[in-house]
Design an enzyme around this catalytic site. Sequence first.
Site, short mmCIF file in Angstrom:
data_model
loop_
_atom_site.label_atom_id
_atom_site.label_comp_id
_atom_site.label_asym_id
_atom_site.label_seq_id
_atom_site.Cartn_x
_atom_site.Cartn_y
_atom_site.Cartn_z
N GLU A 107 -4.01 -3.77 -0.01
CA GLU A 107 -3.46 -2.69 -0.81
C GLU A 107 -2.25 -3.21 -1.60
O GLU A 107 -1.31 -3.74 -1.02
CB GLU A 107 -3.04 -1.56 0.13
CG GLU A 107 -2.62 -0.30 -0.51
CD GLU A 107 -2.38 0.80 0.52
OE1 GLU A 107 -2.81 1.93 0.25
OE2 GLU A 107 -1.77 0.54 1.57
N GLU A 155 1.74 6.76 6.61
CA GLU A 155 1.34 6.42 5.25
C GLU A 155 2.54 6.39 4.30
O GLU A 155 2.62 5.51 3.43
CB GLU A 155 0.27 7.38 4.73
CG GLU A 155 -1.08 7.17 5.36
CD GLU A 155 -1.71 5.81 5.02
OE1 GLU A 155 -1.38 5.21 3.97
OE2 GLU A 155 -2.53 5.35 5.82
N ARG A 159 -7.35 1.54 -9.00
CA ARG A 159 -8.44 2.20 -8.30
C ARG A 159 -9.76 1.69 -8.86
O ARG A 159 -10.12 1.98 -10.01
CB ARG A 159 -8.34 3.72 -8.43
CG ARG A 159 -7.14 4.31 -7.71
CD ARG A 159 -7.19 3.98 -6.24
NE ARG A 159 -6.28 4.81 -5.46
CZ ARG A 159 -6.23 4.78 -4.15
NH1 ARG A 159 -7.01 3.96 -3.47
NH2 ARG A 159 -5.38 5.54 -3.51
N PHE A 175 -26.03 4.98 4.67
CA PHE A 175 -24.99 3.96 4.65
C PHE A 175 -23.91 4.31 5.66
O PHE A 175 -23.54 5.46 5.80
CB PHE A 175 -24.38 3.86 3.25
CG PHE A 175 -23.19 2.95 3.15
CD1 PHE A 175 -23.36 1.57 3.08
CD2 PHE A 175 -21.90 3.46 3.13
CE1 PHE A 175 -22.26 0.73 2.99
CE2 PHE A 175 -20.81 2.63 3.05
CZ PHE A 175 -20.99 1.25 2.98
N ALA A 234 -0.79 8.33 0.17
CA ALA A 234 -1.87 8.98 0.90
C ALA A 234 -2.64 7.95 1.69
O ALA A 234 -2.55 6.75 1.43
CB ALA A 234 -2.80 9.70 -0.07
N GLU A 276 3.28 2.75 2.50
CA GLU A 276 3.10 2.61 1.05
C GLU A 276 4.40 2.53 0.28
O GLU A 276 4.45 1.88 -0.77
CB GLU A 276 2.23 3.74 0.50
CG GLU A 276 0.79 3.64 0.95
CD GLU A 276 -0.13 4.57 0.20
OE1 GLU A 276 0.28 5.18 -0.81
OE2 GLU A 276 -1.30 4.69 0.63
#
Length: 185
Positions: free
Chosen positions: A143, A95, A67, A18, A79, A99
Site C-alpha cells: 500500500e 486503519e 486505485r 472465485f 479505510a 494509513e
Amino acid sequence: MEQQNDLQEKTVTTKQIFSGKVIQVQIDEVLLPNGKTSTREIVRHPGAVAVLPLTADGKMIVVRQFRKPLERTIVEIPAGKLEKGEDPLVCAHRELEEETGYQADSMEHLSSFYTSPGFADEILHLYIATGLRPGPARPDEDEFVETMAITLAEAKNLHQQGEIRDAKTVLALFAWENRVLQQRD
C-alpha cells in the site's frame, strides 16, 4: 419496517466462482416471487471501516492513493477491510494509524451502509475521529499512500474536480459539511 415476504428471492443453487484474499464471487440461481428463476452474481466481502479524521484546526486528513480498478489516483479518507471477527471500532483505530500515522482520542460511529447492494454484501462502518495525535504511518507492504490535511473548501474543490469520487469519502465530505453547518447554528 417489516420485511415483505412477497419480494424475497429463494436460493435454488449456489456456485462459487472465485475465492481470493479479499472477496469471494458466487453465482446463485434464485426463485423469483413470480415463480420464474434467474441468476444473481454476488460478491461476498468481510466488511470494512472508513474514518473521517478531523483536526482541531478544522482540517480533514485524507490519503492520495492509486486505485488499479480505476487506473488513476484519487483522494480518499482512510479505510480498510475488517479482519475475521474484528470489532469495527478496533479496525477504525488500526486503519487510521496504519494509513496516516494519526491516533484518535475519540472515535464516533456515524453510519453503517452497504456499498453496492445490487451485487455485493459489503457493509462499511463510518467513524468520525477527533483528538488527533500525529505519528508515523505504517501502511501495508503493498500500500502506497500520500497523506494530506485539507480544509472543507479544498475538499469540496477536490470533489468538483473529480479527485474525490469514492462513495465513502463523498458521504464523509457531506457529513463533515453538515457538522460544520450545525455548529454554526
